[in-house]
Design a protein around this motif. Structure first.
Motif, PDB file in Angstrom:
ATOM      1  N   UNK A   1       0.837  -1.107   0.122  1.00  0.00           N
ATOM      2  CA  UNK A   1       0.015  -0.073  -0.004  1.00  0.00           C
ATOM      3  C   UNK A   1       0.873   1.553  -0.102  1.00  0.00           C
ATOM      4  N   UNK A   2       2.023   1.367   0.841  1.00  0.00           N
ATOM      5  CA  UNK A   2       2.656   2.543   0.814  1.00  0.00           C
ATOM      6  C   UNK A   2       3.515   2.812  -0.257  1.00  0.00           C
ATOM      7  N   UNK A   3       3.984   1.707  -1.027  1.00  0.00           N
ATOM      8  CA  UNK A   3       4.543   1.822  -2.423  1.00  0.00           C
ATOM      9  C   UNK A   3       3.380   2.395  -3.512  1.00  0.00           C
ATOM     10  N   UNK A   4       2.248   1.847  -3.612  1.00  0.00           N
ATOM     11  CA  UNK A   4       1.175   2.231  -4.210  1.00  0.00           C
ATOM     12  C   UNK A   4       1.053   3.794  -4.152  1.00  0.00           C
ATOM     13  N   UNK A   5       0.883   4.065  -2.759  1.00  0.00           N
ATOM     14  CA  UNK A   5       0.500   5.662  -2.736  1.00  0.00           C
ATOM     15  C   UNK A   5       1.525   6.479  -2.783  1.00  0.00           C
ATOM     16  N   UNK A   6       2.947   6.138  -2.754  1.00  0.00           N
ATOM     17  CA  UNK A   6       4.169   6.973  -3.114  1.00  0.00           C
ATOM     18  C   UNK A   6       3.995   7.250  -4.631  1.00  0.00           C
ATOM     19  N   UNK A   7       3.530   6.324  -5.339  1.00  0.00           N
ATOM     20  CA  UNK A   7       3.397   6.888  -6.679  1.00  0.00           C
ATOM     21  C   UNK A   7       2.726   7.928  -7.251  1.00  0.00           C
ATOM     22  N   UNK A   8       1.637   8.571  -6.226  1.00  0.00           N
ATOM     23  CA  UNK A   8       0.807   9.387  -6.491  1.00  0.00           C
ATOM     24  C   UNK A   8       1.254  10.402  -5.070  1.00  0.00           C
ATOM     25  N   UNK A   9       2.643  10.444  -4.724  1.00  0.00           N
ATOM     26  CA  UNK A   9       3.176  11.557  -3.884  1.00  0.00           C
ATOM     27  C   UNK A   9       2.299  11.444  -2.445  1.00  0.00           C
ATOM     28  N   UNK A  10       1.735  10.224  -2.137  1.00  0.00           N
ATOM     29  CA  UNK A  10       1.373  10.292  -0.899  1.00  0.00           C
ATOM     30  C   UNK A  10       1.941   9.382   0.083  1.00  0.00           C
ATOM     31  N   UNK A  11       1.687   9.440   1.526  1.00  0.00           N
ATOM     32  CA  UNK A  11       2.363   8.898   2.421  1.00  0.00           C
ATOM     33  C   UNK A  11       1.577   8.946   3.697  1.00  0.00           C
ATOM     34  N   UNK A  12       1.870   8.688   4.838  1.00  0.00           N
ATOM     35  CA  UNK A  12       1.225   8.436   6.261  1.00  0.00           C
ATOM     36  C   UNK A  12       2.369   9.212   7.135  1.00  0.00           C
ATOM     37  N   UNK A  13       3.306   9.809   6.785  1.00  0.00           N
ATOM     38  CA  UNK A  13       4.388  10.405   7.354  1.00  0.00           C
ATOM     39  C   UNK A  13       3.899  11.525   8.533  1.00  0.00           C
ATOM     40  N   UNK A  14       4.075  11.234   9.711  1.00  0.00           N
ATOM     41  CA  UNK A  14       3.675  12.395  10.801  1.00  0.00           C
ATOM     42  C   UNK A  14       2.279  12.502  10.943  1.00  0.00           C
ATOM     43  N   UNK A  15       1.478  11.468  10.622  1.00  0.00           N
ATOM     44  CA  UNK A  15       0.056  11.227  10.802  1.00  0.00           C
ATOM     45  C   UNK A  15      -0.423  10.824  12.251  1.00  0.00           C
ATOM     46  N   UNK A  16       0.713  10.253  12.691  1.00  0.00           N
ATOM     47  CA  UNK A  16       0.660   9.769  14.070  1.00  0.00           C
ATOM     48  C   UNK A  16       1.751  10.391  14.967  1.00  0.00           C
ATOM     49  N   UNK A  17       1.722  10.003  16.289  1.00  0.00           N
ATOM     50  CA  UNK A  17       3.112  10.368  17.091  1.00  0.00           C
ATOM     51  C   UNK A  17       2.978  11.682  17.551  1.00  0.00           C
ATOM     52  N   UNK A  18       4.053  11.734  18.409  1.00  0.00           N
ATOM     53  CA  UNK A  18       4.094  13.137  19.402  1.00  0.00           C
ATOM     54  C   UNK A  18       5.020  14.234  18.468  1.00  0.00           C
ATOM     55  N   UNK A  19       4.376  14.309  17.338  1.00  0.00           N
ATOM     56  CA  UNK A  19       5.268  15.204  16.225  1.00  0.00           C
ATOM     57  C   UNK A  19       4.035  16.452  15.863  1.00  0.00           C
ATOM     58  N   UNK A  20       4.498  17.211  15.075  1.00  0.00           N
ATOM     59  CA  UNK A  20       3.769  18.162  14.414  1.00  0.00           C
ATOM     60  C   UNK A  20       2.760  17.535  13.105  1.00  0.00           C
ATOM     61  N   UNK A  21       1.685  17.185  13.388  1.00  0.00           N
ATOM     62  CA  UNK A  21       0.900  16.370  12.478  1.00  0.00           C
ATOM     63  C   UNK A  21       0.528  17.474  11.236  1.00  0.00           C
ATOM     64  N   UNK A  22      -0.261  16.717  10.463  1.00  0.00           N
ATOM     65  CA  UNK A  22      -0.628  17.243   9.011  1.00  0.00           C
ATOM     66  C   UNK A  22      -1.303  18.714   9.177  1.00  0.00           C
ATOM     67  N   UNK A  23      -0.641  19.680   8.453  1.00  0.00           N
ATOM     68  CA  UNK A  23      -1.375  21.108   8.551  1.00  0.00           C
ATOM     69  C   UNK A  23      -2.660  21.283   7.893  1.00  0.00           C
ATOM     70  N   UNK A  24      -3.528  21.553   8.486  1.00  0.00           N
ATOM     71  CA  UNK A  24      -4.849  21.911   7.729  1.00  0.00           C
ATOM     72  C   UNK A  24      -5.140  23.117   7.534  1.00  0.00           C
ATOM     73  N   UNK A  25      -6.212  23.227   6.474  1.00  0.00           N
ATOM     74  CA  UNK A  25      -6.408  24.673   6.007  1.00  0.00           C
ATOM     75  C   UNK A  25      -7.843  24.806   5.525  1.00  0.00           C
ATOM     76  N   UNK A  26      -8.146  26.096   5.210  1.00  0.00           N
ATOM     77  CA  UNK A  26      -9.555  26.405   4.796  1.00  0.00           C
ATOM     78  C   UNK A  26      -9.613  25.745   3.367  1.00  0.00           C
ATOM     79  N   UNK A  27     -10.768  24.945   3.230  1.00  0.00           N
ATOM     80  CA  UNK A  27     -10.871  24.189   2.004  1.00  0.00           C
ATOM     81  C   UNK A  27     -11.441  25.167   0.790  1.00  0.00           C
ATOM     82  N   UNK A  28     -11.439  26.439   1.128  1.00  0.00           N
ATOM     83  CA  UNK A  28     -11.672  27.449   0.133  1.00  0.00           C
ATOM     84  C   UNK A  28     -10.402  28.354  -0.244  1.00  0.00           C
ATOM     85  N   UNK A  29      -9.326  27.811   0.359  1.00  0.00           N
ATOM     86  CA  UNK A  29      -8.096  28.726   0.125  1.00  0.00           C
ATOM     87  C   UNK A  29      -8.057  28.829  -1.185  1.00  0.00           C
ATOM     88  N   UNK A  30      -7.506  30.125  -1.706  1.00  0.00           N
ATOM     89  CA  UNK A  30      -7.132  30.453  -3.183  1.00  0.00           C
ATOM     90  C   UNK A  30      -8.342  30.852  -3.794  1.00  0.00           C
TER      91      UNK A  30
END
Length: 596
Positions: A127-156
């Protein structure tokens, strides 16, 4: 959309290869369970109630049609448990009276990530190999770290936007990914950013909330709040800077995190979030951050100052698409057809009202597609729906979609000419629910059906309420209501910020539900961010739909009118207070027989 460069792509492929090696060593016993656990978590792999759960990062909510198709493939080919695991899960559900554990689905979360609930760890590397083919991953979606940065869905694309926050979010994403000082914090850390006047990103509920604004001389900067959060202790973020020049935002975040890393609690995970530190220390914490920021800028030379050229380089990736579907002029005949269809087709007219918003480009529209309907849990999308969505995104939105924190999908580049065609195409594949911002457009976490932390199930409650409110005229009469459901105090369903919040609690092994009223995420429609107030003892699962009905009936009876305008639910709650609603809710309680 931002395009990964060769370094980014190579990094993801190498990371996927490393994870494959780690899995193989764990499988053959060379890596212990304790040693493997932090490695899988660093790649977004949890072990939940019945099976592993993968959380895929969607930085600032943007997805391409190609990424949607790969997510569909992951759901179709990998999101299915081994037979004995699924059988045990169904047996556990039958004992609770319901069976609803869909497979081959993705789940959109309140932090705009995507989760899968049934992928066996033996297939994780594929699965991780497949996700990487379209620039996707699960890095820092868990753990005591700075997680995924969220944003206004109407940004721009939002007409109320001061500046596009996505270039800043992307620069911060690159900076925080694998930053050694941000990878081992006292607790997880979440950042939200918006550039709009209306806070659709719920920034005040985050560890760091960033709102772009203009200074006295027109210069661009950030309003910075720190220490927001839900969970056991709901707290609204404290303003540390009313205005911080944009160039220094990363220097300032580094100061915020350094002080947190130094003084945050590590002896008690329930008191480890930055909100506890900010609340306990108050001005002392703020002074420490300001001094650290001064040292970073004056002594260290501001190493993370953003050069204007870098901002311009990254901003170029987020320009309006040049696709023909976006750039063409309005066709008067198409405009007339849309007008005529709205006059004679009430479902289409309702969809235009509920799901279509103004765009900063007057030729374009922002369209929200809702997956929320009867027998489909909030946030869930089947493999087929993801494929259909990718087709719609290609045909009508220049290949780009956005995930919202309300678990919907936004198409940000829809031409006015295409509204009728989009609605017809979305209706054919079950993606034309015209319920945005209404009661059935609720937020819900996966709850006890999947999550090992949950005290109660969320999905049966959301479905029971949805089933009761299927009359669209009734929903329109009730008007806009934010209903949020969490299966436990961790508040993944954001129950604290709901106009109506429902929290699952455990009582001697039984599922009960606490109801709150008056919460807000901080958007214009909801007013200032604040947590809801509990309206008395908890209710059993079968009582909850009656409680919600009683609360809404009280609103309809007590709301005021001014001409054609009428008071909204949240306005009525704030005007008359919770007591009338509390009395109505407890009037429907089922009498409990006391043993002799």
């Amino acid at each position: 959309m931002y395009q990964y460069n060769e370094f980014d792509k190579a990094f993801l492929l190498n990371r996927a290869a490393q994870f494959r090696d780690q899995i193989e060593r764990w499988q053959d016993g060379r890596l212990s369970e304790d040693a493997f656990r932090p490695l899988r978590l660093q790649n977004g792999w949890y072990v939940q109630r019945h099976a592993p759960m993968l959380r895929v990062a969607v930085p600032y909510g943007e997805l391409s049609s190609a990424q949607l198709r790969v997510l569909a493939r992951v759901a179709r080919e990998y999101d299915a448990p081994e037979a004995d695991v699924y059988r045990q899960a169904l047996d556990a559900q039958r004992k609770l009276g319901t069976v609803r554990l869909p497979t081959h689905h993705a789940h959109f979360t309140t932090r705009t990530n995507v989760q899968f609930n049934w992928i066996p760890l033996a297939k994780a590397a594929d699965v991780m190999d497949l996700l990487a083919t379209v620039d996707m991953h699960g890095i820092q979606t868990s753990g005591n770290c700075i997680r995924n940065i969220s944003c206004d869905e109407r940004a721009g694309v939002a007409p109320d936007e001061i500046a596009d926050p996505r270039p800043f979010a992307e620069i911060m994403r690159q900076w925080t990914t694998l930053h050694p000082e941000f990878a081992f914090l006292p607790r997880k850390f979440k950042i939200a950013i918006t550039g709009a006047d209306d806070d659709r990103a719920a920034t005040q509920w985050h560890d760091v909330g960033l709102r772009l604004r203009r200074g006295e001389n027109g210069e661009l900067g950030f309003r910075v709040t720190v220490g927001g959060g839900m969970g056991r202790t709901p707290v609204i973020g404290t303003v540390l800077r009313e205005f911080l020049p944009w160039q220094h935002i990363m220097n300032y975040i580094e100061a915020v995190v350094r002080v947190y890393n130094q003084y945050g609690r590590r002896d008690n995970k329930y008191k480890a979030r930055i909100k506890i530190l900010v609340k306990a220390e108050g001005q002392k914490y703020i002074d420490e951050v300001e001094e650290e920021f001064r040292q970073i800028v004056e002594h260290d030379g501001g190493p993370h100052t953003i050069p204007r050229g870098e901002l311009e380089r990254v901003s170029a990736y987020f320009a309006q698409p040049v696709a023909d579907s976006v750039a063409r002029p309005v066709d008067p005949a198409a405009r007339q057809a849309i007008h005529d269809a709205a006059l004679h087709n009430p479902p289409f007219a309702r969809w235009l009202k509920r799901n279509v918003a103004r765009h900063k480009n007057p030729l374009l529209c922002i369209v929200t597609l809702s997956f929320k309907r009867l027998l489909q849990a909030p946030g869930d999308a089947s493999a087929d729906q993801l494929d259909h969505l990718a087709d719609l995104v290609d045909s009508f939105s220049a290949g780009e979609a956005r995930v919202t924190h309300t678990q919907n999908i936004v198409l940000p580049w829809v031409h006015e000419n295409d509204l009728l065609a989009l609605w017809e195409a979305a209706r054919e594949v079950g993606l034309a629910s015209a319920n945005v911002n209404l009661l059935t457009d609720m937020i819900a976490c996966p709850g006890g059906d999947f999550c090992a932390l949950a005290n109660a199930r969320s999905l049966p409650i959301s479905q029971a309420i949805t089933e009761r409110y299927q009359d669209m005229d009734e929903l329109e009469d009730i008007g806009e209501v934010d209903l949020h459901i969490s299966g436990c105090i961790n508040s993944c369903g954001h129950h604290h910020s709901g106009h109506i919040g429902i929290l699952g609690v455990d009582k001697d092994g039984s599922e009960w539900y606490q109801v709150t009223l008056g919460g807000s995420d901080g958007s214009h429609a909801s007013g200032d961010a604040q947590p809801g107030k509990v309206i008395g003892p908890s209710f059993s699962a079968h009582e909850v739909p009656d409680v919600i009905e009683a609360v809404l009936r009280t609103y309809v009876e007590r709301r005021t009118h001014s001409g054609s305008a009428r008071e909204t639910f949240i306005e009525t709650v704030r005007r008359i207070g919770p007591e009338p609603f509390k009395a109505a809710a407890h009037a429907v309680r089922t009498p409990v027989e006391v043993p002799a």
